[in-house]
Design an enzyme around this catalytic site. Structure first.
Site, PDB file in Angstrom:
ATOM      1  N   SER A 140      12.055  11.280  -0.219  1.00 35.64           N
ATOM      2  CA  SER A 140      11.668   9.945   0.232  1.00 35.64           C
ATOM      3  C   SER A 140      10.424   9.545  -0.543  1.00 35.64           C
ATOM      4  O   SER A 140       9.719  10.395  -1.107  1.00 35.64           O
ATOM      5  CB  SER A 140      11.413   9.930   1.743  1.00 35.64           C
ATOM      6  OG  SER A 140      10.467  10.925   2.112  1.00 35.64           O
ATOM      7  N   ASP A 196      -7.249   4.239  10.066  1.00 35.56           N
ATOM      8  CA  ASP A 196      -8.657   4.489   9.767  1.00 35.56           C
ATOM      9  C   ASP A 196      -9.528   3.361  10.291  1.00 35.56           C
ATOM     10  O   ASP A 196      -9.056   2.242  10.531  1.00 35.56           O
ATOM     11  CB  ASP A 196      -8.860   4.622   8.251  1.00 35.56           C
ATOM     12  CG  ASP A 196      -8.101   5.800   7.665  1.00 35.56           C
ATOM     13  OD1 ASP A 196      -8.007   6.828   8.361  1.00 35.56           O
ATOM     14  OD2 ASP A 196      -7.604   5.688   6.535  1.00 35.56           O
ATOM     15  N   HIS A 241       8.466  14.319   0.548  1.00 36.36           N
ATOM     16  CA  HIS A 241       8.018  12.923   0.621  1.00 36.36           C
ATOM     17  C   HIS A 241       6.977  12.693  -0.473  1.00 36.36           C
ATOM     18  O   HIS A 241       5.921  13.341  -0.470  1.00 36.36           O
ATOM     19  CB  HIS A 241       7.415  12.636   2.001  1.00 36.36           C
ATOM     20  CG  HIS A 241       7.046  11.207   2.228  1.00 36.36           C
ATOM     21  ND1 HIS A 241       7.968  10.187   2.238  1.00 36.36           N
ATOM     22  CD2 HIS A 241       5.839  10.620   2.459  1.00 36.36           C
ATOM     23  CE1 HIS A 241       7.355   9.035   2.484  1.00 36.36           C
ATOM     24  NE2 HIS A 241       6.067   9.265   2.609  1.00 36.36           N
ATOM     25  N   GLU A 259       6.901   6.862  -0.837  1.00 33.43           N
ATOM     26  CA  GLU A 259       5.973   5.931  -0.197  1.00 33.43           C
ATOM     27  C   GLU A 259       5.443   4.936  -1.217  1.00 33.43           C
ATOM     28  O   GLU A 259       5.018   5.312  -2.308  1.00 33.43           O
ATOM     29  CB  GLU A 259       4.800   6.689   0.430  1.00 33.43           C
ATOM     30  CG  GLU A 259       3.807   5.760   1.128  1.00 33.43           C
ATOM     31  CD  GLU A 259       2.750   6.507   1.895  1.00 33.43           C
ATOM     32  OE1 GLU A 259       3.109   7.160   2.892  1.00 33.43           O
ATOM     33  OE2 GLU A 259       1.571   6.464   1.489  1.00 33.43           O
ATOM     34  N   PHE A 280     -10.007  10.804  -4.101  1.00 32.02           N
ATOM     35  CA  PHE A 280      -9.165  10.461  -2.959  1.00 32.02           C
ATOM     36  C   PHE A 280      -9.114  11.630  -1.984  1.00 32.02           C
ATOM     37  O   PHE A 280      -9.249  11.461  -0.764  1.00 32.02           O
ATOM     38  CB  PHE A 280      -7.771  10.102  -3.468  1.00 32.02           C
ATOM     39  CG  PHE A 280      -6.831   9.565  -2.433  1.00 32.02           C
ATOM     40  CD1 PHE A 280      -7.294   8.914  -1.298  1.00 32.02           C
ATOM     41  CD2 PHE A 280      -5.463   9.692  -2.598  1.00 32.02           C
ATOM     42  CE1 PHE A 280      -6.428   8.400  -0.354  1.00 32.02           C
ATOM     43  CE2 PHE A 280      -4.577   9.189  -1.663  1.00 32.02           C
ATOM     44  CZ  PHE A 280      -5.064   8.542  -0.536  1.00 32.02           C
TER      45      PHE A 280
END
Length: 288
Positions: free
Chosen positions: A7, A101, A259, A9, A210
């Protein structure tokens, strides 16, 4: 050994050129026959409207199964559920339910006075609304708000018990990180699928920053490896090799789903999938 299901994102575009990049990403990765694709919210819910538009476009103009991110940030309960109902009306049957967040400028998440206080409340409400498949976040490294790994795993179990059907993990850099986490979850009685999140490293400096912001530890050996690879102009080759090796190890250990966090840059994800034996299976029948 059979290939895993995959999958992808995406994040919602903020400009016309970014919209074209998103569709290029979809065109590149859709032939790999993903089990679903997801569309994120920005930090603090900053791309809420853009997310809705991207989900709507993907749902109506492609044959992909779309999972929409939904958070508790800065909305009443009713406003949040109205979004979920609109998604279901559009044929979207999957939601990635997250606390979200804190908005920019806030040190920590503070619920809206009339909003959901946590992802647990959101999950329960979505279940009551009849959402077909609720996905949640999971953290193979300890979440910044968790006191320890046990609390981390216990919170995931509470989300599953509240009605979540599966979990997508934060990215990580070493297979043992996920495998240890999976063992802890199994010991806690979690039986729902936990799908590892894979982030191919487009640029190490960006991914490192990140990771630091997310509280994800970065192994020292990766600093050294990318320093050398960058000097030799082989950073992309290293990144593809590392992601492929990571995925291959996970598959060997029984992982059946992967993913990928694409960052709307599909080429490296495509190359890793091809290296794993995941090859084009279909063509998009409907395009923008």
């Amino acid at each position: 050994m059979p290939s895993p299901s995959v999958s992808f994102e995406f994040f919602p575009p903020k400009s016309i050129p970014a919209a074209f990049r998103l569709w290029d990403c979809v065109q590149t990765l859709a032939p790999l026959d993903p089990s679903f694709v997801s569309v994120t919210y920005g930090a603090g819910g900053t791309t809420r409207k853009l997310t809705h538009e991207a989900v709507s476009a993907l749902s109506s103009q492609t044959d992909l199964s779309v999972a929409a991110h939904l958070t508790c940030v800065d909305q009443t309960r009713e406003e949040t559920l109205e979004i979920a109902r609109a998604y279901m009306d559009q044929g979207v049957r999957q939601i990635v339910a997250l606390r979200g967040d804190a908005p920019k400028g806030q040190a920590q998440f503070t619920p809206h006075p009339e909003g959901f206080a946590s992802s647990l409340e959101l999950i329960s409400a979505l279940k009551a609304e009849g959402v077909e498949h609720i996905r949640v976040g999971a953290y193979p490294d300890c979440h910044p708000d968790a006191t320890d790994m046990k609390a981390n795993v216990d919170w995931l179990k509470r989300k599953i018990d509240a009605g979540a059907d599966s979990a997508l993990t934060q990215f990580f850099f070493e297979a043992d990180t996920f495998l240890r986490f999976r063992d802890h979850c199994a010991a806690a009685g979690i039986t729902a699928p936990i799908i590892p999140g894979i982030l191919p490293i487009e640029t190490w400096s960006g991914v490192r920053a990140f990771a630091n912001a997310c509280g994800t530890p970065t192994p020292r050996w990766l600093d050294d490896a990318f320093d050398k690879a960058t000097r030799d102009n082989r950073a992309d080759l290293l990144a593809i090799s590392l992601a492929t090796e990571l995925c291959d190890t996970l598959i060997t250990e029984g992982v059946e789903q992967l993913h990928f966090y694409t960052l709307n840059k599909p080429e490296m994800t495509r190359d890793v999938c091809h290296a794993l034996g995941i090859t084009p299976q279909l063509e998009l029948e409907k395009v923008a």
